[in-house]
Design a protein around this motif. Sequence first.
Motif, mmCIF file in Angstrom:
data_model
loop_
_atom_site.group_PDB
_atom_site.id
_atom_site.type_symbol
_atom_site.label_atom_id
_atom_site.label_comp_id
_atom_site.label_asym_id
_atom_site.label_seq_id
_atom_site.Cartn_x
_atom_site.Cartn_y
_atom_site.Cartn_z
ATOM 1 N N UNK A 244 58.173 50.168 84.096
ATOM 2 C CA UNK A 244 59.330 49.945 84.959
ATOM 3 C C UNK A 244 60.378 49.083 84.257
ATOM 4 N N UNK A 245 59.949 48.009 83.597
ATOM 5 C CA UNK A 245 60.887 47.151 82.870
ATOM 6 C C UNK A 245 61.580 47.945 81.762
ATOM 7 N N UNK A 246 60.826 48.814 81.103
ATOM 8 C CA UNK A 246 61.422 49.625 80.038
ATOM 9 C C UNK A 246 62.434 50.604 80.590
ATOM 10 N N UNK A 247 62.157 51.199 81.748
ATOM 11 C CA UNK A 247 63.124 52.109 82.361
ATOM 12 C C UNK A 247 64.403 51.362 82.725
ATOM 13 N N UNK A 248 64.274 50.138 83.220
ATOM 14 C CA UNK A 248 65.459 49.336 83.522
ATOM 15 C C UNK A 248 66.253 49.049 82.252
ATOM 16 N N UNK A 249 65.560 48.731 81.158
ATOM 17 C CA UNK A 249 66.232 48.457 79.890
ATOM 18 C C UNK A 249 67.003 49.673 79.401
ATOM 19 N N UNK A 250 66.378 50.857 79.496
ATOM 20 C CA UNK A 250 67.061 52.075 79.061
ATOM 21 C C UNK A 250 68.301 52.322 79.906
ATOM 22 N N UNK A 251 68.189 52.135 81.211
ATOM 23 C CA UNK A 251 69.337 52.341 82.091
ATOM 24 C C UNK A 251 70.464 51.369 81.761
ATOM 25 N N UNK A 252 70.123 50.118 81.560
ATOM 26 C CA UNK A 252 71.134 49.094 81.275
ATOM 27 C C UNK A 252 71.866 49.381 79.975
ATOM 28 N N UNK A 253 71.136 49.834 78.957
ATOM 29 C CA UNK A 253 71.733 50.057 77.647
ATOM 30 C C UNK A 253 72.246 51.484 77.449
ATOM 31 N N UNK A 254 72.171 52.329 78.462
ATOM 32 C CA UNK A 254 72.740 53.658 78.375
ATOM 33 C C UNK A 254 71.900 54.676 77.645
ATOM 34 N N UNK A 255 70.577 54.533 77.700
ATOM 35 C CA UNK A 255 69.663 55.502 77.109
ATOM 36 C C UNK A 255 68.965 56.291 78.206
ATOM 37 N N UNK A 256 68.208 57.317 77.805
ATOM 38 C CA UNK A 256 67.376 58.070 78.727
ATOM 39 C C UNK A 256 66.041 58.365 78.045
ATOM 40 N N UNK A 257 64.941 58.386 78.807
ATOM 41 C CA UNK A 257 63.649 58.666 78.193
ATOM 42 C C UNK A 257 63.515 60.136 77.837
#
Length: 448
Positions: A244-257
Amino acid sequence: MKNRSRSARNLGAVLLLGTLGTVTGASLMTQTGCRSHPPDPTAGPQSQAIPPSAPPRPSASEAPTDASAAIVPNSDSGGPTSDPGADEKLEGAQFTKEVQAAFRVAGCAGDDSFIPPNIDKAVVDKHCAALKPAFAEYKKEWLDVAMPFIAKLRPANLPTTVVYPFGGGDLVSALATYPDGTEFNTISLETAGDVRGVLKADNKRLARELATLRDHLGKLFLKAHSRTINLDIETHGAIPGEIAYTMAALAIHGFEPVTLRYFSFEPDGTIHWLTAEDIATAEKSGKTGRAGPFANAEIRFKKPGESKIRFLRHVAYDLSNANLAKQPGLLKYLETKPKASTMTKAASHLLWDDANFSTIRNWLMTHTDWMISDTTGVPPRIAKQYGFVQDVYGQYEWPEPFGTVNNKDATEFHNLFKGHEPISFRYGYPDNKSHGHIVVTRKPDMKP
């Protein structure tokens, strides 16, 4: 610091919507602070009290998948190789649908089609209505301040492989520190967790867990580091804390899994990508925790519209000397990386501990030319021993009382910071008077 305090109040008002789970007194005693990393019980005590001669101090405050890649894991060593093209086949079971669901539900990004049929969109919308303003506030108050500051400190052409010991749940600041990084290795006691739960979570349970996640993300944003207790509480959630923390980080920095897969280490350090059969066998045999199939995970991610793949490998591992001697797989894996960009923060002063954590410290000192940390990083006496110099920014009086501290290292850091001006943000722990500070440990020729 006044601006930072105002930001803290604002974020607190937005995010403190959930309640923490109950933790025992013993857990609080051993894990107060962030990402505490107690050594193997046979390797001696985790922490020492600060001797009475120490200066007095107050109490501590407190999307779519794309298989093409510019950098892709090598299935033999885990290291990078040149682009094999779009037909590259990944080993092991891939949990693409699950990680995309976690991205939409927990990280509030991605397409609505990622929401599993078992989850009511209204639950997600309510969560995201509270979380998205907090993301915006965090970007404004921390990222937009810290990233330009750190960028001025970083030399050009640093390795794009990043190693972050004691770094559980903190891809958000790893990306802020090394925005050009392509391979991120975070290591902590906490397991990645089983992402499959998001496809079978019921709405009532999920709403409670998302509230707790918001609360814990709020603390991450306020304190600029995650907490072991919080990550442990969320390990068995529908969307485990690390993910969950990693998904938040990706969203904040403009990435997608792109996808997620699990792995283990062979004794020689090579990566074994777990198949569905491997996972089923491990579950049937009752293996859990750091010995279980969901301990270590690789999450591949990219910018929307780009083909270049980056990846995070989170490793659940006890980094004490005793455990690294007993289970050398991780260290042998790290030895395949001749040079890395490194960082640590809020690490319970474990890198001060000669008796229990000198092995990982030695790896850092022999595989990096530039490292950034707070004062829980490498102490001055060790930096000098390996031919490093240390540049410091911000103010520092005395350590927060987390983990193993001693007067000699604390005094050397205190002297190193004398006469320095404050900085307006925190990078990991503050000192005992809530001052933010940064330590850059570098080889003499590694200048911005």
